[in-house]
Design a protein around this motif. Structure first.
Motif: not given
Length: 313
Positions: A23-28, A55-64, A66-72
């Protein structure tokens, strides 16, 4: 390390964490993509704070990303099947994105502090080009601080699991996580309290009250989001370390589950940061309102003006 017969796995917890991460990935991705579009096509006046927010937006997109792999990883019962190289790369990108995001959230608070509390200082004359230079230095500094993530043991992938062997790289990452939460939170809290006190003195007339209310709302959003997303995770990591040292599977197992959930909630910061953008600039409020109305099937709204003033200006 945990004892061999000390299992801390729970299908319910792992499914819950995986769902939260998805959910965080999709919303992010949605929220920060809208913000990126606003920066590219709607923001006409650039100030240092806008550079930091981009730059904050760029960092947040980078995290988003990565999240599907962390969910897997959680769906696979905390088993990583893509090899140690990809595991370390994922950990590095997550730690880098989180660190950079916190750094630029702090930079926005410090920028507002100087502009409001000390408006005559030369630092307020910083140009957007100079702000880009500062941003580049922040990225380089965080790259240097987080490169140890590429050296963590395979047992710690794709995150620093409480039962993993505490190598130097893992210990460094733990120290970095604490520093990235405690120090910025203290600085953000100090800057925002001073900003509100200064505005309260300057905006005593009735005409200045709306501006003061917007400033208070922005301060409240930044402080509450930071505290709610990061402090529970930090406390859970401390308790896991305490119970691991004390021994006893039952208490440690409970704290590991709490740590898993609180760590996943820490990524809500990248989802909720658009609230900061909305309070900083009306252009973002229009963009998000337009997307929301489109999703509700209410059609398009009239275009908002492109030259938007900062909420503290």
């Amino acid at each position: 390390m945990l004892a061999a017969n000390c299992s801390v796995q729970s299908r319910a917890v792992e499914a819950t964490v995986a769902t939260l991460l998805a959910l965080e990935c999709g919303l992010g991705l949605l929220g920060n993509s809208v913000a990126l579009w606003t920066f590219a096509f709607r923001l006409k006046v650039w100030k240092p704070y806008a550079v930091y927010l981009l730059n904050l937006v760029t960092a947040d997109l980078l995290i988003a990303v990565c999240l599907p792999f962390h969910a897997a990883f959680y769906l696979g019962r905390k088993t990583w099947r893509l090899g140690p190289a990809s595991c370390r790369s994922l950990l590095f990108l997550r730690v880098l994105g989180r660190g950079v995001g916190v750094a630029f959230l702090t930079a926005v608070a410090v920028d507002r502090y100087f502009r409001v509390v000390h408006p005559r200082l030369k630092v307020n004359l910083l140009s957007p080009r100079a702000a880009w230079g500062v941003s580049g230095c922040v990225w380089l500094l965080l790259l240097g601080l987080t490169h140890q993530s590429l050296l963590v043991p395979a047992a710690a992938c794709p995150g620093l699991e409480p039962g993993a062997e505490l190598s130097f790289s893992a210990a460094w990452q733990e120290a970095l996580i604490f520093a990235q939460v405690v120090l910025p939170f203290g600085l953000i809290l100090f800057c925002n309290v001073r900003v509100i006190r200064t505005l309260r003195r300057r905006l005593r007339d009735p005409g200045g009250q709306p501006k003061l209310q917007r400033a208070r709302a922005l301060v409240t959003v930044v402080v509450v989001l930071f505290a709610a997303c990061f402090l529970p995770s930090l406390l859970a990591r401390v308790l896991v370390a305490v119970f691991r040292a004390a021994g006893g599977c039952r208490a440690l197992g409970v704290m590991v589950h709490v740590s898993d959930v609180s760590n996943s909630l820490a990524y809500l910061q990248s989802v909720l940061n658009p609230a900061v953008y909305c309070f900083s600039n009306p252009a973002f409020r229009h963009s998000y309102r337009k997307v929301f109305n489109t999703l509700r099937g209410r059609g398009r709204e009239a275009e908002a003006p492109g030259d938007i003033k900062d909420s503290y200006s």
